[in-house]
Scaffold this active site. Structure first.
Site, mmCIF file in Angstrom:
data_model
loop_
_atom_site.group_PDB
_atom_site.id
_atom_site.type_symbol
_atom_site.label_atom_id
_atom_site.label_comp_id
_atom_site.label_asym_id
_atom_site.label_seq_id
_atom_site.Cartn_x
_atom_site.Cartn_y
_atom_site.Cartn_z
ATOM 1 N N LYS A 130 -18.999 29.220 -16.809
ATOM 2 C CA LYS A 130 -20.113 29.924 -16.147
ATOM 3 C C LYS A 130 -20.047 31.384 -16.539
ATOM 4 O O LYS A 130 -18.981 31.907 -16.893
ATOM 5 C CB LYS A 130 -19.993 29.805 -14.629
ATOM 6 C CG LYS A 130 -21.314 29.953 -13.912
ATOM 7 C CD LYS A 130 -22.104 28.656 -13.955
ATOM 8 C CE LYS A 130 -23.425 28.764 -13.238
ATOM 9 N NZ LYS A 130 -24.053 27.448 -13.059
HETATM 10 P P1 NAD Z 1 -33.794 30.730 -9.390
HETATM 11 O O1 NAD Z 1 -33.390 32.119 -9.609
HETATM 12 O O2 NAD Z 1 -34.874 30.164 -10.234
HETATM 13 O O3 NAD Z 1 -34.258 30.520 -7.865
HETATM 14 C C1 NAD Z 1 -33.473 30.923 -6.776
HETATM 15 C C2 NAD Z 1 -34.338 30.841 -5.544
HETATM 16 O O4 NAD Z 1 -33.518 31.094 -4.403
HETATM 17 C C3 NAD Z 1 -35.456 31.879 -5.514
HETATM 18 O O5 NAD Z 1 -36.623 31.274 -4.981
HETATM 19 C C4 NAD Z 1 -34.936 32.933 -4.537
HETATM 20 O O6 NAD Z 1 -35.970 33.622 -3.877
HETATM 21 C C5 NAD Z 1 -34.159 32.055 -3.583
HETATM 22 N N1 NAD Z 1 -33.173 32.806 -2.829
HETATM 23 C C6 NAD Z 1 -32.360 33.799 -3.251
HETATM 24 N N2 NAD Z 1 -31.617 34.242 -2.229
HETATM 25 C C7 NAD Z 1 -31.948 33.503 -1.149
HETATM 26 C C8 NAD Z 1 -31.540 33.473 0.192
HETATM 27 N N3 NAD Z 1 -30.603 34.319 0.635
HETATM 28 N N4 NAD Z 1 -32.109 32.563 1.017
HETATM 29 C C9 NAD Z 1 -33.047 31.714 0.568
HETATM 30 N N5 NAD Z 1 -33.478 31.687 -0.695
HETATM 31 C C10 NAD Z 1 -32.946 32.570 -1.541
HETATM 32 O O7 NAD Z 1 -32.463 29.853 -9.471
HETATM 33 P P2 NAD Z 1 -32.312 28.302 -9.771
HETATM 34 O O8 NAD Z 1 -32.065 28.139 -11.217
HETATM 35 O O9 NAD Z 1 -33.418 27.554 -9.105
HETATM 36 O O10 NAD Z 1 -30.918 28.004 -9.044
HETATM 37 C C11 NAD Z 1 -30.836 27.704 -7.653
HETATM 38 C C12 NAD Z 1 -29.522 26.998 -7.387
HETATM 39 O O11 NAD Z 1 -29.459 25.811 -8.160
HETATM 40 C C13 NAD Z 1 -28.265 27.800 -7.770
HETATM 41 O O12 NAD Z 1 -27.227 27.450 -6.888
HETATM 42 C C14 NAD Z 1 -27.939 27.270 -9.149
HETATM 43 O O13 NAD Z 1 -26.586 27.457 -9.493
HETATM 44 C C15 NAD Z 1 -28.284 25.817 -8.949
HETATM 45 N N6 NAD Z 1 -28.525 25.072 -10.179
HETATM 46 C C16 NAD Z 1 -29.495 25.455 -11.053
HETATM 47 C C17 NAD Z 1 -29.722 24.684 -12.200
HETATM 48 C C18 NAD Z 1 -30.826 25.000 -13.165
HETATM 49 O O14 NAD Z 1 -31.076 24.181 -14.061
HETATM 50 N N7 NAD Z 1 -31.535 26.122 -13.033
HETATM 51 C C19 NAD Z 1 -28.918 23.575 -12.459
HETATM 52 C C20 NAD Z 1 -27.950 23.205 -11.540
HETATM 53 C C21 NAD Z 1 -27.768 23.965 -10.400
#
Ligand code: NAD
Length: 430
Positions: free
Chosen positions: A120
């Site tokens: 990561k």
């Molecule tokens: P992103 O940046 O696209 O979206 C994050 C979202 O979370 C945004 O809508 C933001 O406003 C919201 N957010 C931030 N702080 C917050 C809070 N305190 N309370 C509520 N909402 C909040 O990120 P993403 O890629 O969608 O990732 C989200 C999660 O999924 C992370 O834990 C990431 O590690 C995990 N993840 C992502 C992927 C991927 O393919 N993008 C894959 C596996 C896991």
């Protein structure tokens, strides 16, 4: 399915809840190591990261002043293949968070049995307050700084919180310029025009949907008409809302960092997307009432999908969770102590290392397509993803049943077992 099993190995659980994500990842590992009766030397190898790189990233900001950002790349394990893991831009990034996320990637790639290790990256910054130019210059310099340890055969970044396909395009271009030839397979989650895979942008959410379907079948809950609450309306949350709505589930609540929106009759995800694009938040969307992120988590609903950040369900609120099924779209949203509370309450938790593995699975497909110089249709990607997620779900459920444990422990037993076997077969060097 054993839903009420014995308490979760209390001997491995520290008496007080510790919110340090790396400590949490080690507690989760220790529990599996105990169930597998792993050799103490092997435990030491597997519970610590293989390589940590910390870098300073000087960037000329738009006001011509120089700002130095701190960034990290952590490779937790590479026994089963090149390290694989996203890059996060967030003010709260810390080395321990990146170490935890890297470890979770190792267990995730092993849970779904794809030939990658875990890594990561993260940069401490506030991307919402940076211009596109500043983000590009920071990304390119970060790439340059971590260049010695990334590469298609070494370590392959992907998007995570507040990074996207554009970020990956900049990394790919900077890396390619440095090695002297175009190297698409150095990153995944790229734009299609640069060798990205069809279906990658929604792969994590599609995987979430598939495991939710399997969990709902086990719990005899029809997905059609099921009420779904989604925390986080970013890449994962947004597409999850759309896919659940396509299956006629009812998305009753959504949220972002500013708060949430609720409508018991259901929220149209596409309208929510347009509203957020216009206003920057889902809060105040017409036809919805406002609710806080804490209220969203405590909603009475069938399926809760935390898809934002870690440690949102802890000892402080685990008792208030009323969902029947929780599917972890985010990494690390539930602490081990909260896991135990939810388990006792009969809440069925599909753990992150399984639930959100659809993203890394299609990242693996993207890497394979890049290596072959060939691209698959979106339908082929969906079919292969579906098969991998359903097989992994079955294997995790079987492991949980065998050990009279819950699904997280089942997943860790599968994953740690696989990495342990590879590590033992390879032996130590020298
Ligand atoms: P992103 O940046 O696209 O979206 C994050 C979202 O979370 C945004 O809508 C933001 O406003 C919201 N957010 C931030 N702080 C917050 C809070 N305190 N309370 C509520 N909402 C909040 O990120 P993403 O890629 O969608 O990732 C989200 C999660 O999924 C992370 O834990 C990431 O590690 C995990 N993840 C992502 C992927 C991927 O393919 N993008 C894959 C596996 C896991």
């Amino acid at each position: 399915m054993a839903t009420v099993a014995r308490p979760i190995l209390p001997s491995r659980m520290p008496p007080r809840e510790d919110l340090n994500p790396f400590h949490i990842s080690q507690i989760q590992f220790d529990m599996a190591a105990e169930l597998l009766k792993l050799d103490p030397g092997l435990r030491q190898i597997l519970r610590t990261p293989k390589r940590i790189l910390e870098v300073s990233i000087p960037v000329q900001m738009d006001n011509r002043q120089t700002k130095v950002f701190s960034g990290f790349r952590v490779q937790h394990n590479v026994a089963r293949g090149p390290a694989k893991g996203g890059i996060r831009y967030h003010p709260n990034v810390s080395l321990d968070e990146v170490k935890a996320l890297a470890a979770w990637m190792t267990w995730k790639t092993a849970t779904v049995n794809i030939p990658f290790g875990g890594s990561k990256g993260g940069v401490i910054c506030d991307p919402k307050r940076m211009s596109k130019g500043e983000l590009e210059r920071m990304t390119r310099r970060f790439t340059y700084e971590i260049l010695p340890i990334i590469g298609p055969e070494n370590d392959i970044p992907a998007p995570d919180v507040y990074t996207d396909s554009q970020t990956m395009a900049w990394i790919m271009d900077t890396y390619s310029a440095s090695v002297g030839h175009s190297s698409p397979s150095v990153v995944t989650g790229k734009p299609i025009a640069l060798g990205g895979s069809a279906g990658r942008h929604e792969a994590t959410s599609r995987g979430v949907l598939v495991v939710a379907e399997e969990a709902a079948k086990l719990k005899r809950l029809p997905l059609r008409g099921a009420s779904v609450a989604v925390q986080g309306f970013g890449s994962v949350g947004r597409a999850a809302c759309r896919l659940f709505a396509e299956r006629r589930a009812k998305v009753v609540a959504i949220s972002d960092s500013r708060g949430g929106a609720y409508n018991a009759r259901g929220i149209d995800p596409l309208r929510a997307q347009r509203y957020k694009d216009r206003t920057g938040t889902v809060v105040g969307m017409p036809g919805t009432s406002r609710l806080s992120n804490d209220e969203l988590l405590a909603l009475k609903c069938d399926i809760l999908i935390p898809a934002a950040l870690e440690n949102v369900i802890t000892l402080a609120n685990a008792d208030q969770i009323k969902a029947r099924i929780v599917v972890e779209g985010a990494n690390g949203p539930i602490t081990p102590h909260a896991d135990e509370v939810l388990h006792r309450k009969g809440v069925f938790v599909v753990p992150d290392v399984l639930a959100n593995a659809g993203g890394v699975t299609v990242s693996y497909f993207e890497w394979v397509q890049n290596q072959q110089g060939y691209s698959w249709s979106e339908e082929e990607v969906h079919t292969r993803l579906d098969a991998i997620m359903r097989r992994a779900f079955r294997e995790v459920v079987a492991a949980a049943q065998k050990h009279h444990a819950h699904l997280r422990q089942g997943a860790y037993v599968v994953a740690v077992g696989r990495v342990a076997e590879t590590t033992t077969s390879r032996g130590l060097f020298p």
